[in-house]
Design a protein around this motif. Structure first.
Motif, PDB file in Angstrom:
ATOM      1  N   ARG A 172      -3.192  -6.125   9.603  1.00  0.00           N
ATOM      2  CA  ARG A 172      -4.520  -6.710   9.459  1.00  0.00           C
ATOM      3  C   ARG A 172      -4.981  -7.238  10.795  1.00  0.00           C
ATOM      4  N   ALA A 173      -6.285  -7.089  11.064  1.00  0.00           N
ATOM      5  CA  ALA A 173      -6.942  -7.709  12.213  1.00  0.00           C
ATOM      6  C   ALA A 173      -8.367  -8.023  11.789  1.00  0.00           C
ATOM      7  N   GLY A 174      -8.610  -9.284  11.415  1.00  0.00           N
ATOM      8  CA  GLY A 174      -9.922  -9.650  10.908  1.00  0.00           C
ATOM      9  C   GLY A 174     -10.211  -8.916   9.612  1.00  0.00           C
ATOM     10  N   ASN A 175     -11.348  -8.230   9.555  1.00  0.00           N
ATOM     11  CA  ASN A 175     -11.724  -7.483   8.363  1.00  0.00           C
ATOM     12  C   ASN A 175     -11.204  -6.056   8.373  1.00  0.00           C
ATOM     13  N   GLU A 176     -10.380  -5.717   9.347  1.00  0.00           N
ATOM     14  CA  GLU A 176      -9.835  -4.365   9.453  1.00  0.00           C
ATOM     15  C   GLU A 176      -8.420  -4.322   8.880  1.00  0.00           C
ATOM     16  N   LEU A 177      -8.264  -3.531   7.827  1.00  0.00           N
ATOM     17  CA  LEU A 177      -6.959  -3.288   7.219  1.00  0.00           C
ATOM     18  C   LEU A 177      -6.509  -1.893   7.639  1.00  0.00           C
ATOM     19  N   THR A 178      -5.390  -1.791   8.335  1.00  0.00           N
ATOM     20  CA  THR A 178      -4.903  -0.507   8.824  1.00  0.00           C
ATOM     21  C   THR A 178      -3.713  -0.052   8.004  1.00  0.00           C
ATOM     22  N   LEU A 179      -3.773   1.182   7.512  1.00  0.00           N
ATOM     23  CA  LEU A 179      -2.676   1.808   6.785  1.00  0.00           C
ATOM     24  C   LEU A 179      -2.125   2.955   7.621  1.00  0.00           C
ATOM     25  N   ARG A 180      -0.821   2.939   7.810  1.00  0.00           N
ATOM     26  CA  ARG A 180      -0.155   4.028   8.527  1.00  0.00           C
ATOM     27  C   ARG A 180       0.783   4.730   7.557  1.00  0.00           C
ATOM     28  N   ALA A 198       0.843  -1.192   0.000  1.00  0.00           N
ATOM     29  CA  ALA A 198       0.000   0.000   0.000  1.00  0.00           C
ATOM     30  C   ALA A 198       0.875   1.237   0.000  1.00  0.00           C
ATOM     31  N   THR A 199       0.361   2.288  -0.603  1.00  0.00           N
ATOM     32  CA  THR A 199       1.004   3.593  -0.552  1.00  0.00           C
ATOM     33  C   THR A 199      -0.043   4.639  -0.198  1.00  0.00           C
ATOM     34  N   VAL A 200       0.422   5.746   0.356  1.00  0.00           N
ATOM     35  CA  VAL A 200      -0.419   6.917   0.586  1.00  0.00           C
ATOM     36  C   VAL A 200       0.319   8.110  -0.003  1.00  0.00           C
ATOM     37  N   ASP A 201      -0.314   8.764  -0.946  1.00  0.00           N
ATOM     38  CA  ASP A 201       0.297   9.885  -1.667  1.00  0.00           C
ATOM     39  C   ASP A 201       1.659   9.505  -2.247  1.00  0.00           C
ATOM     40  N   GLY A 202       1.733   8.281  -2.763  1.00  0.00           N
ATOM     41  CA  GLY A 202       2.928   7.825  -3.460  1.00  0.00           C
ATOM     42  C   GLY A 202       4.030   7.281  -2.584  1.00  0.00           C
ATOM     43  N   GLU A 203       3.885   7.389  -1.274  1.00  0.00           N
ATOM     44  CA  GLU A 203       4.908   6.885  -0.349  1.00  0.00           C
ATOM     45  C   GLU A 203       4.452   5.573   0.271  1.00  0.00           C
ATOM     46  N   PRO A 204       5.359   4.599   0.470  1.00  0.00           N
ATOM     47  CA  PRO A 204       4.954   3.339   1.092  1.00  0.00           C
ATOM     48  C   PRO A 204       4.305   3.571   2.452  1.00  0.00           C
ATOM     49  N   ARG A 253      -4.496  10.181  -1.388  1.00  0.00           N
ATOM     50  CA  ARG A 253      -4.730   9.055  -2.291  1.00  0.00           C
ATOM     51  C   ARG A 253      -4.027   7.821  -1.743  1.00  0.00           C
ATOM     52  N   ALA A 254      -4.823   6.817  -1.424  1.00  0.00           N
ATOM     53  CA  ALA A 254      -4.288   5.545  -0.940  1.00  0.00           C
ATOM     54  C   ALA A 254      -4.421   4.505  -2.045  1.00  0.00           C
ATOM     55  N   VAL A 255      -3.367   3.723  -2.257  1.00  0.00           N
ATOM     56  CA  VAL A 255      -3.383   2.655  -3.253  1.00  0.00           C
ATOM     57  C   VAL A 255      -3.059   1.347  -2.546  1.00  0.00           C
ATOM     58  N   VAL A 256      -3.937   0.356  -2.726  1.00  0.00           N
ATOM     59  CA  VAL A 256      -3.753  -0.960  -2.119  1.00  0.00           C
ATOM     60  C   VAL A 256      -3.740  -1.999  -3.227  1.00  0.00           C
ATOM     61  N   ALA A 291       3.503   7.398   5.816  1.00  0.00           N
ATOM     62  CA  ALA A 291       4.817   7.866   6.262  1.00  0.00           C
ATOM     63  C   ALA A 291       4.719   9.183   7.009  1.00  0.00           C
ATOM     64  N   ASP A 292       3.762  10.029   6.635  1.00  0.00           N
ATOM     65  CA  ASP A 292       3.537  11.310   7.292  1.00  0.00           C
ATOM     66  C   ASP A 292       2.065  11.434   7.636  1.00  0.00           C
ATOM     67  N   ASP A 293       1.801  12.127   8.720  1.00  0.00           N
ATOM     68  CA  ASP A 293       0.415  12.353   9.094  1.00  0.00           C
ATOM     69  C   ASP A 293      -0.327  13.132   8.013  1.00  0.00           C
ATOM     70  N   ILE A 294      -1.625  12.949   7.970  1.00  0.00           N
ATOM     71  CA  ILE A 294      -2.494  13.651   7.028  1.00  0.00           C
ATOM     72  C   ILE A 294      -3.283  14.690   7.814  1.00  0.00           C
ATOM     73  N   ASP A 295      -3.214  15.932   7.371  1.00  0.00           N
ATOM     74  CA  ASP A 295      -3.902  17.007   8.077  1.00  0.00           C
ATOM     75  C   ASP A 295      -5.399  16.989   7.805  1.00  0.00           C
ATOM     76  N   GLU A 296      -6.165  17.363   8.791  1.00  0.00           N
ATOM     77  CA  GLU A 296      -7.604  17.494   8.617  1.00  0.00           C
ATOM     78  C   GLU A 296      -7.901  18.409   7.427  1.00  0.00           C
ATOM     79  N   GLY A 297      -8.816  17.964   6.567  1.00  0.00           N
ATOM     80  CA  GLY A 297      -9.189  18.733   5.396  1.00  0.00           C
ATOM     81  C   GLY A 297      -8.359  18.446   4.163  1.00  0.00           C
ATOM     82  N   ALA A 298      -7.250  17.715   4.324  1.00  0.00           N
ATOM     83  CA  ALA A 298      -6.383  17.420   3.179  1.00  0.00           C
ATOM     84  C   ALA A 298      -6.940  16.249   2.374  1.00  0.00           C
ATOM     85  N   GLU A 299      -6.830  16.341   1.060  1.00  0.00           N
ATOM     86  CA  GLU A 299      -7.173  15.212   0.207  1.00  0.00           C
ATOM     87  C   GLU A 299      -5.955  14.304   0.089  1.00  0.00           C
TER      88      GLU A 299
END
Length: 471
Positions: free
Chosen positions: A117-125, A106-112, A137-140, A127-135
């Motif tokens: 995984r925990a059951g049906n929950e897939l968690t993506l962390r 997975a990547t977020v905004d082009g960065e790994p 792009r996550a790729v899985v 590389a940098d925090d995402i600010d409230e209101g920011a758009e």
């Protein structure tokens, strides 16, 4: 665009600042970002009364770009989901719903991004925090054999293998079986779906097909575009050998119907009536809310029920009749365009679609809606629970949701008169077009049109525990 967190300002820490840093570390946060505090993980669930872990908090999806390849011989699905969303809080991590399947990265905004995984929950962390209101792009990327999901009432959804391919249907939770996302009806999004299948097969989805070509290795790739917001449970993918027919409805809406070759001939006449039925429905419900229409008819056994998948409902042969076609097409207004804010509000979908059947019988079959109401009133199954309060997830599609829900609408009609009632039929989907709504939204809206309080009606017919003495 994601705004990257700024490093902590250098300087001498005061005792108070040190205490704050210790507190942040204890809470699982580290310094950085605007104001010196980084984001927190989005909620792993939206606390829906029936599916509390379904959906995810902290972001709102605007678009899904799904690129899929399916091999019926092995049952393997290879997928890439590009999810464009806006953060509704400062995010250090966020969840996606995904059942089964293996995530390859997975990547977020082009960065790994880190993946867990925990059951049906897939968690993506990211590389940098995402600010409230920011758009962002996550790729899985993912792969595997998708699951068939058995619901509380025993019906099957998710990914259903058929004789020559597969069918994806997702009400209420099965869409997570074939792509990761925010799988609660409150988070609607536009979709673009690109599907590659072996030559000789077709891949059908929602909306309009914008291209279809055969690749060098002998596979067929089709691209489907759905610009109007869609709840994920309404997304569909049908893969197999289909006979298709094209037409036009309402002067401009492309209509594509498809049927398994074994049932194509016997369903052709009714499939051809889609434009005619839509015309009648626009006269009662208002403008058609989507840029495409149609139907997909499968053999009995491939799917056990009809479903209002957006712009292109799915039917087994045994359920493909005029009342069910009227019902599922009516859902395009009630349920698809105006979607339930939570699964507790499902009666808003089914009551209107059932009442559409009653109206059709009234207009074309010499059966007044009052007669349909009396038949429903006599059905003891319809009184098992109030339509607005199904006791469990197993009851979400029970008789009270459909039949007693339609009775509520008929009592509204009797209370406000035909002029106001038909204003409600068209005004409700206009007011909440491409949005979500609650039962409380509906009762307020009806009372605003009626110009008076209807609390007694709601108390007896919508929320009452028992069957009234008289219809």
């Amino acid at each position: 665009m994601n705004t990257r967190s700024r490093p902590r300002t250098a300087g001498v820490r005061t005792a108070g600042a040190l205490a704050l840093a210790v507190a942040l570390l204890a809470a699982g946060c580290t310094g950085g970002g605007a104001g010196g505090v980084k984001g927190t993980p989005g909620a792993a669930g939206l606390r829906d009364p029936y599916f509390p872990r379904l959906g995810n908090g902290g972001y709102d999806v605007g678009h899904y770009g799904l690129t899929l390849a399916y091999d019926p011989a092995t049952g393997r699905l290879d997928g890439r989901a590009e999810i464009t969303a806006k953060a509704t809080q400062d995010l250090s991590a966020f969840n996606l719903d995904l059942a089964g399947l293996t995530v390859r990265g997975a990547t977020v905004d082009g960065e790994p991004a880190a993946v867990s995984r925990a059951g049906n929950e897939l968690t993506l962390r990211p590389a940098d925090d995402i600010d409230e209101g920011a758009e962002f792009r996550a790729v899985v990327t993912y792969e595997g054999v998708p699951e068939t999901v058995t619901d509380a009432d025993g019906s099957e959804e998710g990914w259903l293998k058929t004789a020559d391919g597969a069918l994806a249907v997702g009400e209420p939770t099965g869409s997570m079986a074939w792509f990761p996302g925010n799988h609660h009806p409150s988070d609607k999004a536009a979709y673009d779906v690109t599907v590659t299948v072996p030559v000789g097969l077709k891949a059908l989805s929602n909306g309009v097909m914008t291209s279809e070509k055969t690749t060098a290795d002998g596979r067929t790739t089709s691209v489907w575009h759905s610009p109007e917001p869609m709840a994920s449970y309404l997304a569909t993918l049908a893969i197999g050998r289909y006979d298709t027919t094209s037409a036009t409805a309402l002067g401009k809406v492309p209509v594509l119907t498809a049927a398994d070759p074994q049932v194509a001939a016997e369903t052709a006449a009714l499939r051809a009536r889609v434009p005619e039925i839509l015309k009648w429905q626009t006269e009662n419900f208002g403008p058609y809310p989507f840029g495409a229409a149609g139907a997909i008819v499968e053999r009995d056994g491939d799917v056990g029920y009809a479903l209002e998948t957006q712009s292109r409902p799915v039917f087994p042969l045994g359920s493909f009749d005029t009342p069910t076609l009227v019902h599922e097409l009516a859902h395009q207004w009630y349920g698809d365009s105006v979607s339930p804010a939570s699964w507790k509000d499902i009666w808003l979908n089914e009551s209107f679609a059932t009442y559409a059947e009653w109206l059709y019988a009234e207009d074309f079959e010499h059966t007044p809606a009052q007669k349909s109401f009396e038949r429903a009133f006599a059905d003891e199954d319809a009184w098992a629970f109030p339509p607005a309060e199904p006791p469990t997830a197993e009851d979400l599609f029970g008789a009270p949701v459909y039949q007693r829900g339609a009775m509520v609408l008929h009592k509204v009609r009797q209370a406000v008169g035909d002029d106001a009632f038909f204003e409600i039929l068209a005004g409700w989907p206009a007011k909440y077009r491409h949005a979500t709504a609650t039962t409380e939204d509906f009762t307020r809206y009806v009372e605003s049109v009626a110009g008076r309080d209807l609390g007694d009606l709601w108390d007896v017919w919508l929320y009452g525990d028992g069957k009234p003495a008289q219809p």
